[in-house]
Scaffold this active site. Structure first.
Site, PDB file in Angstrom:
ATOM      1  N   GLU A 111       8.174  35.529  41.004  1.00  0.00           N
ATOM      2  CA  GLU A 111       9.199  36.574  40.735  1.00  0.00           C
ATOM      3  C   GLU A 111      10.300  36.404  41.861  1.00  0.00           C
ATOM      4  O   GLU A 111      10.046  36.284  43.012  1.00  0.00           O
ATOM      5  CB  GLU A 111       9.132  38.175  40.833  1.00  0.00           C
ATOM      6  CG  GLU A 111       7.968  38.386  39.542  1.00  0.00           C
ATOM      7  CD  GLU A 111       6.591  38.373  39.796  1.00  0.00           C
ATOM      8  OE1 GLU A 111       5.670  38.527  38.718  1.00  0.00           O
ATOM      9  OE2 GLU A 111       6.233  38.453  40.968  1.00  0.00           O
ATOM     10  N   TYR A 123      14.371  26.745  42.262  1.00  0.00           N
ATOM     11  CA  TYR A 123      13.266  26.766  41.474  1.00  0.00           C
ATOM     12  C   TYR A 123      13.692  26.339  40.450  1.00  0.00           C
ATOM     13  O   TYR A 123      12.650  25.141  39.515  1.00  0.00           O
ATOM     14  CB  TYR A 123      12.787  28.360  41.262  1.00  0.00           C
ATOM     15  CG  TYR A 123      12.152  29.102  42.337  1.00  0.00           C
ATOM     16  CD1 TYR A 123      11.387  28.390  43.346  1.00  0.00           C
ATOM     17  CD2 TYR A 123      12.797  30.389  42.530  1.00  0.00           C
ATOM     18  CE1 TYR A 123      10.971  29.197  44.371  1.00  0.00           C
ATOM     19  CE2 TYR A 123      12.360  31.096  43.674  1.00  0.00           C
ATOM     20  CZ  TYR A 123      11.303  30.385  44.596  1.00  0.00           C
ATOM     21  OH  TYR A 123      10.893  31.173  45.583  1.00  0.00           O
TER      22      TYR A 123
END
Length: 154
Positions: A111, A123
């Protein structure tokens, strides 16, 4: 210490209780809602994978993750503020992915704050994709901030 971590031998070693105080100082500088000493101590006691990324005895970053059946949950990955945006986070994330692959994990989950553009960019660039949204997941002062749930297939 005056050196370039990009041109110095870096090591990834197990975190220990003696590292926690320094890691908490780093954590407070790089996160809006930092983990406490107790969070790191609990992670160590719970046998989560806790690693320190260092060069010449200086901590450059750290990572904490846990295995759950065939998944890896990336709980915390951080690079010292002075060394951010120099490729160290990418290298640490890559090493974490390789550890997970070596343990025959199927996917990695994490998260990330909706507002953390740098982390989201990293990411996505590495190959994570958004698979969910946790409304109000993170504390943001007196407010709450959404968390983006991301997945990387190993």
């Amino acid at each position: 210490m005056n050196f370039s971590p990009l041109h110095t031998h870096t090591v990834l070693r197990d975190m220990n209780l003696a590292d926690v105080a320094e890691i908490v100082c780093i954590e407070q500088r790089v996160h809006a809602c930092p983990w406490s000493s107790g969070n790191f101590t609990d992670a160590l006691k719970s046998k989560y994978v806790c690693k320190v990324y260092e060069a010449e005895g200086e901590i450059l970053g750290y990572v904490v993750f846990m295995f759950a059946v065939d998944e890896v949950h990336l709980l915390n990955i951080s690079i010292v503020a002075e060394y951010q945006r120099k490729g160290l986070g990418r290298r640490l994330l890559g090493a974490t992915i390789e550890m997970a692959r070596g343990c025959s994990m199927r996917r990695m989950l994490l998260e990330v704050r909706h507002s953390n553009a740098a982390a989201l960019g990293l990411y996505r660039d590495v190959g994570f994709r958004q698979i969910g949204l946790r409304h109000g997941y993170y504390s943001a002062g007196n407010e709450r901030e959404d968390g983006i749930v991301m997945e990387y297939l190993l």
